[in-house]
Write an enzyme that holds these catalytic residues in place. Sequence first.
Site, mmCIF file in Angstrom:
data_model
loop_
_atom_site.group_PDB
_atom_site.id
_atom_site.type_symbol
_atom_site.label_atom_id
_atom_site.label_comp_id
_atom_site.label_asym_id
_atom_site.label_seq_id
_atom_site.Cartn_x
_atom_site.Cartn_y
_atom_site.Cartn_z
ATOM 1 N N SER A 1 0.901 -1.223 -0.056
ATOM 2 C CA SER A 1 0.046 -0.057 0.094
ATOM 3 C C SER A 1 0.892 1.218 0.102
ATOM 4 O O SER A 1 1.952 1.151 0.386
ATOM 5 C CB SER A 1 -0.746 0.089 1.178
ATOM 6 O OG SER A 1 -1.098 1.298 1.700
ATOM 7 N N TYR B 1 -0.820 -1.116 10.344
ATOM 8 C CA TYR B 1 -0.797 -1.379 8.930
ATOM 9 C C TYR B 1 0.696 -0.831 8.357
ATOM 10 O O TYR B 1 1.234 -1.248 7.312
ATOM 11 C CB TYR B 1 -1.928 -0.455 8.216
ATOM 12 C CG TYR B 1 -2.366 -0.722 6.729
ATOM 13 C CD1 TYR B 1 -2.868 -2.034 6.523
ATOM 14 C CD2 TYR B 1 -2.393 0.137 5.845
ATOM 15 C CE1 TYR B 1 -3.288 -2.433 5.358
ATOM 16 C CE2 TYR B 1 -2.721 -0.160 4.484
ATOM 17 C CZ TYR B 1 -3.363 -1.371 4.163
ATOM 18 O OH TYR B 1 -3.490 -1.761 2.938
HETATM 19 N N1 LIG Z 1 -8.702 -1.372 0.371
HETATM 20 C C1 LIG Z 1 -7.882 -0.473 0.156
HETATM 21 O O1 LIG Z 1 -8.007 0.700 0.286
HETATM 22 C C2 LIG Z 1 -6.414 -0.841 0.008
HETATM 23 C C3 LIG Z 1 -5.493 0.110 -0.349
HETATM 24 C C4 LIG Z 1 -4.193 -0.319 -0.517
HETATM 25 C C5 LIG Z 1 -3.886 -1.540 -0.509
HETATM 26 N N2 LIG Z 1 -4.903 -2.754 -0.011
HETATM 27 C C6 LIG Z 1 -4.443 -4.201 -0.005
HETATM 28 O O2 LIG Z 1 -5.059 -4.795 -0.854
HETATM 29 C C7 LIG Z 1 -5.530 -6.091 -0.419
HETATM 30 C C8 LIG Z 1 -6.732 -6.442 -0.523
HETATM 31 O O3 LIG Z 1 -7.691 -5.390 0.273
HETATM 32 P P1 LIG Z 1 -9.123 -5.424 0.122
HETATM 33 O O4 LIG Z 1 -9.475 -4.080 0.443
HETATM 34 O O5 LIG Z 1 -9.612 -6.225 -1.117
HETATM 35 O O6 LIG Z 1 -9.418 -6.336 1.351
HETATM 36 P P2 LIG Z 1 -10.774 -7.266 1.685
HETATM 37 O O7 LIG Z 1 -11.114 -7.153 3.260
HETATM 38 O O8 LIG Z 1 -11.860 -6.399 0.879
HETATM 39 O O9 LIG Z 1 -10.676 -8.458 1.164
HETATM 40 C C9 LIG Z 1 -9.774 -9.453 1.984
HETATM 41 C C10 LIG Z 1 -10.089 -10.903 1.682
HETATM 42 O O10 LIG Z 1 -9.110 -11.673 2.430
HETATM 43 C C11 LIG Z 1 -9.660 -12.761 2.948
HETATM 44 N N3 LIG Z 1 -9.004 -13.305 4.342
HETATM 45 C C12 LIG Z 1 -8.999 -12.631 5.515
HETATM 46 N N4 LIG Z 1 -8.302 -13.410 6.315
HETATM 47 C C13 LIG Z 1 -7.692 -14.483 5.416
HETATM 48 C C14 LIG Z 1 -6.887 -15.301 5.693
HETATM 49 N N5 LIG Z 1 -6.302 -15.669 6.953
HETATM 50 N N6 LIG Z 1 -6.462 -16.300 4.630
HETATM 51 C C15 LIG Z 1 -6.915 -16.024 3.334
HETATM 52 N N7 LIG Z 1 -7.995 -15.140 3.138
HETATM 53 C C16 LIG Z 1 -8.353 -14.288 4.230
HETATM 54 C C17 LIG Z 1 -11.089 -12.288 3.516
HETATM 55 O O11 LIG Z 1 -12.112 -13.229 3.605
HETATM 56 C C18 LIG Z 1 -11.289 -11.204 2.006
HETATM 57 O O12 LIG Z 1 -12.315 -11.860 1.127
HETATM 58 C C19 LIG Z 1 -4.855 -6.186 1.161
HETATM 59 O O13 LIG Z 1 -3.405 -6.514 0.967
HETATM 60 C C20 LIG Z 1 -4.848 -4.715 1.269
HETATM 61 O O14 LIG Z 1 -3.902 -4.291 2.284
HETATM 62 C C21 LIG Z 1 -6.139 -2.313 0.012
#
Ligand SMILES: NC(=O)c1ccc[n+]([C@@H]2O[C@H](COP(=O)([O-])OP(=O)(O)OC[C@H]3O[C@@H](n4cnc5c(N)ncnc54)[C@H](O)[C@@H]3O)[C@@H](O)[C@H]2O)c1
Length: 264
Positions: free
Chosen positions: A153, A176
């Site tokens: 991120s 984070y």
């Molecule tokens: N949403 C944002 O603003 C953003 C910004 C930058 C980076 N990111 C990164 O992108 C990635 C995805 O984020 P997102 O917003 O789609 O998250 P999200 O919460 O929508 O989805 C995460 C998924 O991970 C699964 N999960 C949780 N624990 C788990 C485990 N122990 N084993 C396997 N699966 C598991 C959940 O069931 C879910 O489907 C993350 O690394 C996050 O840090 C997100």
Amino acid sequence: MTGEEVLGERHESKVVVVTGGAGVIGSRFVRAIADSGDIPVVADIDMMAATQLVDSLAPEQAARACAAHLDITSKDSITALISEVTGRYGRVDAVVNNAYPRNRNYGRKLEDVTYTDFCENVDSHLGGYFLVAQQFCLAFRAQGGGNVVNMSSIYGVMAPRFEVYAGTEMTMPVEYAAIKSGVIHLTRYFAQYFKGAGIRVNCLSPGGILAGQPSGFLDAYKERCASKGMIDPGDVVGALLFLLSDASRYITGQNLVVDDGFSL
Ligand SMILES: NC(=O)c1ccc[n+]([C@@H]2O[C@H](COP(=O)([O-])OP(=O)(O)OC[C@H]3O[C@@H](n4cnc5c(N)ncnc54)[C@H](O)[C@@H]3O)[C@@H](O)[C@H]2O)c1
């Protein structure tokens, strides 16, 4: 150079495991991988959501894709996934380390974060990314190559701009910062360690993703960007497909930031 030479001549579909593939960003990645002719494996702790996502793909894509249960904090779960995928497809070409585990107190302001909460979140998220990368790289080395894309991120790159959260209940969690900066450096470590084994390891760092945040926050965030401000999951797809493709064949150990200039 022709476009095909730049993008890499396509021989056969790649098998790409997306951890957390049923989530907001993961599900968009899964659709893009399927649309590009490759085979997504939706690996998630939420098996029902993973199955629903596969079922929602176009029929010919759904027939090739699969949903699989995965807990990134369990070595047994990761090795079972690798066996299942290689048993079904004969190989696994890439893994997108994208799951987002957090405990129920995740997201508190710094003053309220306990030692236990800090450690639990770092353990499951950073520790889980380590375990996925470790187990997949060992399998990749045994099969003669593979590709890892770790999700970090902008908050793994820069200090938070706390002022954009003023007047909201939101913050940028301290865990984070530790987790995502750790993911970027783990990427370099793994890329270096597996040099010569046909394995590339890169990192993708999106800016904030639009998800119904308060308008004051969105405006303050956008002021620091080049055009759009917060981005949609689809805005990160091009960078992911590039890192998965042969167009990036000589790129390893790098972090690609997709944030509309927020971190500048
Ligand atoms: N949403 C944002 O603003 C953003 C910004 C930058 C980076 N990111 C990164 O992108 C990635 C995805 O984020 P997102 O917003 O789609 O998250 P999200 O919460 O929508 O989805 C995460 C998924 O991970 C699964 N999960 C949780 N624990 C788990 C485990 N122990 N084993 C396997 N699966 C598991 C959940 O069931 C879910 O489907 C993350 O690394 C996050 O840090 C997100």
